[in-house]
Enzyme design. Structure first.
Site, PDB file in Angstrom:
ATOM      1  N   ASN A  10       0.471  -4.616   2.067  1.00 60.47           N
ATOM      2  CA  ASN A  10      -0.969  -4.764   1.831  1.00 60.47           C
ATOM      3  C   ASN A  10      -1.218  -6.240   1.535  1.00 60.47           C
ATOM      4  OD1 ASN A  10      -3.601  -4.746   1.046  1.00 60.47           O
ATOM      5  ND2 ASN A  10      -3.306  -3.472  -0.794  1.00 60.47           N
ATOM      6  N   LYS A  12      -3.941  -7.654   1.242  1.00 62.41           N
ATOM      7  CA  LYS A  12      -5.220  -7.844   0.507  1.00 62.41           C
ATOM      8  C   LYS A  12      -6.014  -8.960   1.200  1.00 62.41           C
ATOM      9  CE  LYS A  12      -2.983  -5.967  -3.512  1.00 62.41           C
ATOM     10  NZ  LYS A  12      -2.867  -5.844  -4.952  1.00 62.41           N
ATOM     11  N   HIS A  95      -7.528   2.274  -2.673  1.00 62.55           N
ATOM     12  CA  HIS A  95      -6.750   1.328  -3.485  1.00 62.55           C
ATOM     13  C   HIS A  95      -7.487   1.090  -4.806  1.00 62.55           C
ATOM     14  CE1 HIS A  95      -4.859  -2.360  -4.850  1.00 62.55           C
ATOM     15  NE2 HIS A  95      -3.837  -2.039  -4.084  1.00 62.55           N
ATOM     16  N   GLU A  97      -8.161  -1.454  -6.379  1.00 65.93           N
ATOM     17  CA  GLU A  97      -9.150  -2.544  -6.342  1.00 65.93           C
ATOM     18  C   GLU A  97     -10.464  -2.068  -5.724  1.00 65.93           C
ATOM     19  OE1 GLU A  97      -6.523  -5.361  -4.433  1.00 65.93           O
ATOM     20  OE2 GLU A  97      -5.288  -5.302  -6.244  1.00 65.93           O
ATOM     21  N   GLU A 167       0.381   3.893  -7.296  1.00 69.96           N
ATOM     22  CA  GLU A 167       0.357   2.515  -7.773  1.00 69.96           C
ATOM     23  C   GLU A 167      -0.236   2.482  -9.183  1.00 69.96           C
ATOM     24  OE1 GLU A 167       0.334  -0.450  -4.264  1.00 69.96           O
ATOM     25  OE2 GLU A 167      -1.729   0.051  -4.698  1.00 69.96           O
ATOM     26  N   GLY A 173       0.293  -6.603  -9.292  1.00 71.73           N
ATOM     27  CA  GLY A 173       0.131  -8.050  -9.397  1.00 71.73           C
ATOM     28  C   GLY A 173       0.476  -8.612 -10.767  1.00 71.73           C
ATOM     29  N   SER A 212       4.160  -4.545  -8.056  1.00 69.04           N
ATOM     30  CA  SER A 212       5.177  -5.568  -8.336  1.00 69.04           C
ATOM     31  C   SER A 212       6.552  -5.242  -7.749  1.00 69.04           C
ATOM     32  CB  SER A 212       5.274  -5.836  -9.847  1.00 69.04           C
ATOM     33  OG  SER A 212       4.049  -6.345 -10.337  1.00 69.04           O
TER      34      SER A 212
HETATM   35  P1  13P Z   1       1.708  -6.240  -5.913  1.00 63.61           P
HETATM   36  O1  13P Z   1       2.928  -5.863  -5.103  1.00 63.61           O
HETATM   37  O2  13P Z   1       1.264  -7.639  -5.703  1.00 63.61           O
HETATM   38  O3  13P Z   1       1.855  -5.854  -7.346  1.00 63.61           O
HETATM   39  O4  13P Z   1       0.499  -5.343  -5.334  1.00 63.61           O
HETATM   40  C1  13P Z   1       0.680  -3.984  -5.202  1.00 63.61           C
HETATM   41  C2  13P Z   1      -0.467  -3.441  -4.450  1.00 63.61           C
HETATM   42  O5  13P Z   1      -1.575  -3.387  -4.956  1.00 63.61           O
HETATM   43  C3  13P Z   1      -0.222  -2.986  -3.072  1.00 63.61           C
HETATM   44  O6  13P Z   1      -1.288  -2.222  -2.605  1.00 63.61           O
END
Ligand code: 13P
Length: 252
Positions: A10, A12, A95, A97, A167, A173, A212
Site C-alpha cells: 500500500n 498510500k 483502510h 485512514e 491492521e 506507521g 510496521s
Molecule cells: P506501515 O507498514 O507503514 O505501518 O503501514 C501499514 C499500512 O497502513 C498498510 O496499509
C-alpha cells in the site's frame, strides 16, 4: 487447508514514476515461492505505467479505494469498471485512514466490498482497533462490529472471495508492530468469528497482517499459522526491503 500467501504494497499517497520503474525492475527478476502473490497498490495515476512494466506472473495490480457507485455524478470518484479497464485485480477497502480521515462507515465499507465483488475484483478488507480500544480490551468487539456489516451485506458464502487485512491502528506507521503472538491471537479470533458462521469459508480467507511490517520482523509474523501474508506501507516504498518481504512469504 492450503492458502496462498499474499504480500500487498500500500503505497498510500507516496511514490513516483521513478519508484514504478525501480520496483517493477526489482520484482521482475525476483524468484518468488510458487504459492505467493504480490500485489502493488499505487495511486491511480501510476496504474498504467505499473501494468505496462510488470512482467512477473505473480505480481498483480491493486488500488487503495473505489466508489460504491457504478457511475454518475460523483466528482472525484473512481468506479470498479474503470479499474477493470486498467487491469486492476484487487481493491483495498476500509483502510483505517479512510475510516478516520474520510469518515467511511462500516456500512459504506460493506457496500464497497459488494461493488468490488460484483465487478469480479477481489476486495482487501481492512479492519483494526485503535490503541485506546485495545487498552480498554475492546479489540474483539471492534473487529466484530467491522466484520458483521460486511457479512450482512454480501452473505457468508461470498466472503470466500474476500481477503482480510488486520491492521491495528496503533501499529500503522509507528514502528510499533504487534508481536507475532499477539497478531496470531487476533487473526485466530477473526478466523473463528467467520467459522462461527461458516467453517469452510473461514478456512479459505487469507488473513494479512499490516502495521510496521519490515524486512526484519516479517519472518516471525509470516510463520504464524493464521497469518497468510502482509499489507505493507512504508517498507513497500523501499525496493530492496520489499523484495526481502516478498521472498520471505510462503503459502501454507
Ligand atoms: P506501515 O507498514 O507503514 O505501518 O503501514 C501499514 C499500512 O497502513 C498498510 O496499509
Amino acid at each position: 487447508m492450503t492458502r496462498r500467501a499474499i504480500v500487498a504494497a500500500n503505497w498510500k499517497m507516496n511514490g513516483d514514476l521513478e519508484l514504478v520503474k525501480k520496483m517493477t525492475e526489482g520484482l521482475n527478476d525476483l524468484a518468488l515461492a510458487e504459492n505467493v502473490d504480490v500485489i502493488l497498490c499505487p495511486s491511480y495515476p501510476y496504474l498504467m505505467s505499473l501494468s505496462e512494466a510488470t512482467e512477473a506472473e505473480h505480481v498483480h495490480l491493486g488500488v487503495q479505494n473505489v466508489s460504491e457507485h457504478q457511475s454518475g455524478a460523483f466528482t472525484g470518484e473512481i468506479s470498479t469498471k474503470m479499474l477493470k479497464e486498467m487491469s486492476v485485480e484487487f481493491v483495498i477497502i476500509g483502510h483505517s485512514e479512510r475510516r478516520s480521515i474520510y469518515k467511511e462507515t462500516s456500512v459504506q465499507v460493506a457496500q464497497k466490498v459488494k461493488a468490488v465483488l460484483a465487478a469480479n475484483l477481489t476486495p482487501i478488507l481492512c479492519i483494526g482497533e485503535s490503541e485506546a480500544e485495545r487498552t480498554a480490551q475492546k479489540t474483539e468487539l471492534v473487529l466484530s462490529a467491522q466484520l458483521q456489516p460486511v457479512i450482512d451485506e454480501i452473505g457468508i458464502e461470498k466472503f470466500a472471495e474476500v481477503v482480510i487485512a488486520y491492521e491495528p491502528v496503533w501499529a500503522i506507521g509507528t514502528g510499533k508492530t504487534a508481536s507475532p503472538e499477539m497478531a496470531q491471537e487476533t487473526h485466530l479470533f477473526i478466523r473463528n468469528f467467520l467459522a462461527d458462521v461458516n467453517t469452510t469459508v473461514a478456512n479459505k480467507v487469507p488473513l494479512l497482517y499490516g502495521g510496521s511490517v519490515n524486512a526484519s520482523n516479517c519472518e516471525n509474523l509470516f510463520a504464524q499459522a493464521d497469518i497468510d501474508g502482509g499489507l505493507i506501507g512504508g517498507a513497500s516504498l523501499k525496493v530492496d526491503e520489499f523484495k526481502i518481504i516478498c521472498s520471505t512469504a510462503k503459502g501454507s
